[in-house]
Design a protein around this motif. Structure first.
Motif, PDB file in Angstrom:
ATOM      1  N   ASN A  15      34.084  39.414  38.621  1.00 58.67           N
ATOM      2  CA  ASN A  15      35.327  39.914  39.399  1.00 58.67           C
ATOM      3  C   ASN A  15      36.315  40.574  38.617  1.00 58.67           C
ATOM      4  O   ASN A  15      36.567  40.166  37.647  1.00 58.67           O
ATOM      5  CB  ASN A  15      35.871  38.799  40.029  1.00 58.67           C
ATOM      6  N   CYS A  16      36.684  41.746  38.719  1.00 57.69           N
ATOM      7  CA  CYS A  16      37.609  42.635  37.890  1.00 57.69           C
ATOM      8  C   CYS A  16      38.971  42.708  38.766  1.00 57.69           C
ATOM      9  O   CYS A  16      39.068  43.005  39.934  1.00 57.69           O
ATOM     10  CB  CYS A  16      37.018  43.890  37.665  1.00 57.69           C
ATOM     11  N   VAL A  17      40.132  42.862  38.035  1.00 56.21           N
ATOM     12  CA  VAL A  17      41.297  42.907  38.522  1.00 56.21           C
ATOM     13  C   VAL A  17      41.848  44.220  37.657  1.00 56.21           C
ATOM     14  O   VAL A  17      42.064  44.021  36.510  1.00 56.21           O
ATOM     15  CB  VAL A  17      42.318  41.729  38.612  1.00 56.21           C
ATOM     16  N   ILE A  18      42.418  45.104  38.279  1.00 58.48           N
ATOM     17  CA  ILE A  18      42.908  46.352  37.546  1.00 58.48           C
ATOM     18  C   ILE A  18      44.330  46.226  38.143  1.00 58.48           C
ATOM     19  O   ILE A  18      44.948  46.435  39.072  1.00 58.48           O
ATOM     20  CB  ILE A  18      42.447  47.621  37.985  1.00 58.48           C
ATOM     21  N   SER A  19      45.331  46.169  36.795  1.00 58.07           N
ATOM     22  CA  SER A  19      46.651  46.010  37.162  1.00 58.07           C
ATOM     23  C   SER A  19      47.437  46.821  36.170  1.00 58.07           C
ATOM     24  O   SER A  19      46.848  47.165  35.152  1.00 58.07           O
ATOM     25  CB  SER A  19      47.154  44.610  37.052  1.00 58.07           C
ATOM     26  N   ASN A  20      48.682  46.980  36.332  1.00 57.55           N
ATOM     27  CA  ASN A  20      49.783  47.764  35.524  1.00 57.55           C
ATOM     28  C   ASN A  20      50.586  46.596  34.760  1.00 57.55           C
ATOM     29  O   ASN A  20      51.512  47.254  34.299  1.00 57.55           O
ATOM     30  CB  ASN A  20      50.424  48.848  36.065  1.00 57.55           C
ATOM     31  N   LYS A  30      52.174  44.228  36.171  1.00 51.41           N
ATOM     32  CA  LYS A  30      53.306  43.776  36.905  1.00 51.41           C
ATOM     33  C   LYS A  30      52.464  43.368  38.596  1.00 51.41           C
ATOM     34  O   LYS A  30      52.702  42.154  38.876  1.00 51.41           O
ATOM     35  CB  LYS A  30      54.556  44.282  37.225  1.00 51.41           C
ATOM     36  N   THR A  31      51.757  44.469  38.679  1.00 49.53           N
ATOM     37  CA  THR A  31      51.283  44.296  40.091  1.00 49.53           C
ATOM     38  C   THR A  31      49.844  44.652  40.045  1.00 49.53           C
ATOM     39  O   THR A  31      49.361  45.237  38.984  1.00 49.53           O
ATOM     40  CB  THR A  31      51.957  45.289  41.237  1.00 49.53           C
ATOM     41  N   ILE A  32      49.148  44.007  40.831  1.00 48.17           N
ATOM     42  CA  ILE A  32      47.668  44.187  40.915  1.00 48.17           C
ATOM     43  C   ILE A  32      47.399  45.612  41.809  1.00 48.17           C
ATOM     44  O   ILE A  32      47.864  45.607  42.968  1.00 48.17           O
ATOM     45  CB  ILE A  32      46.952  43.105  41.831  1.00 48.17           C
ATOM     46  N   LEU A  33      46.625  46.367  41.398  1.00 45.03           N
ATOM     47  CA  LEU A  33      46.345  47.782  41.710  1.00 45.03           C
ATOM     48  C   LEU A  33      45.058  47.745  42.561  1.00 45.03           C
ATOM     49  O   LEU A  33      45.066  48.315  43.578  1.00 45.03           O
ATOM     50  CB  LEU A  33      46.382  48.723  40.568  1.00 45.03           C
ATOM     51  N   LYS A  34      44.262  47.062  42.157  1.00 47.30           N
ATOM     52  CA  LYS A  34      42.669  47.012  42.645  1.00 47.30           C
ATOM     53  C   LYS A  34      42.109  45.743  42.330  1.00 47.30           C
ATOM     54  O   LYS A  34      41.808  45.426  41.254  1.00 47.30           O
ATOM     55  CB  LYS A  34      42.067  48.438  42.323  1.00 47.30           C
ATOM     56  N   LYS A  35      41.292  45.379  43.035  1.00 42.11           N
ATOM     57  CA  LYS A  35      40.499  44.265  42.939  1.00 42.11           C
ATOM     58  C   LYS A  35      38.805  44.708  43.073  1.00 42.11           C
ATOM     59  O   LYS A  35      38.722  45.305  44.241  1.00 42.11           O
ATOM     60  CB  LYS A  35      40.631  42.951  43.944  1.00 42.11           C
ATOM     61  N   THR A  36      37.957  44.466  42.286  1.00 43.60           N
ATOM     62  CA  THR A  36      36.624  45.094  42.404  1.00 43.60           C
ATOM     63  C   THR A  36      35.600  44.165  42.147  1.00 43.60           C
ATOM     64  O   THR A  36      35.707  43.151  41.273  1.00 43.60           O
ATOM     65  CB  THR A  36      36.371  46.598  41.935  1.00 43.60           C
TER      66      THR A  36
END
Length: 101
Positions: free
Chosen positions: A55-60, A62-68
Motif C-alpha cells: 500500500n503506497c501513499v503519495i503526499s506532498n 501535508k495532504t494525501i494526493l493519491k493512495k495506490t
C-alpha cells in the motif's frame, strides 16, 4: 597480436602457457554462460512473494494526493528510463570497443 609477438621473439613456452590458460578459462566461463541461459533453474520462487502487495501513499507533506496498491506483477520501468539505460549501455560499449581518446 601479443602471442604473435611473443612467438616471433622466441617465447614459445610462455605462448603455450598463455594459450593453455586461455582455453581453461574459456571452458569455465562458457560453463557459467551455459548454466545461466540453457539449464533449468533448481530453485523455486517463494509463494509468499506472488501474493505480495504494497500500500503506497503519495503526499506532498501535508495532504494525501493519491493512495495506490503495488503488486509484484505491475512494477515496470518507464520507457524514458529504459531508453536512458539503453543509451548509457551503448556508450559504455563504444568505449570498450573503440578505446581511443
Amino acid at each position: 597480436m601479443i602471442l604473435s609477438a611473443a612467438l616471433d621473439n622466441g617465447y614459445i613456452f610462455m605462448s603455450l602457457v598463455a594459450i593453455l590458460t586461455s582455453v581453461i578459462s574459456a571452458v569455465y566461463y562458457l560453463a557459467i554462460i551455459k548454466q545461466i541461459f540453457f539449464e533449468k533453474p533448481s530453485y523455486k520462487l517463494n509463494p509468499v512473494l506472488n501474493d505480495l502487495s504494497l500500500n503506497c501513499v503519495i503526499s506532498n507533506g501535508k495532504t494525501i494526493l493519491k493512495k495506490t496498491m503495488l503488486k509484484v506483477n505491475n512494477i515496470v520501468i518507464s520507457s524514458s528510463l529504459s531508453v536512458i539505460i539503453s543509451i548509457l549501455t551503448l556508450i559504455i560499449l563504444l568505449f570498450i570497443f573503440i578505446p581511443q581518446e
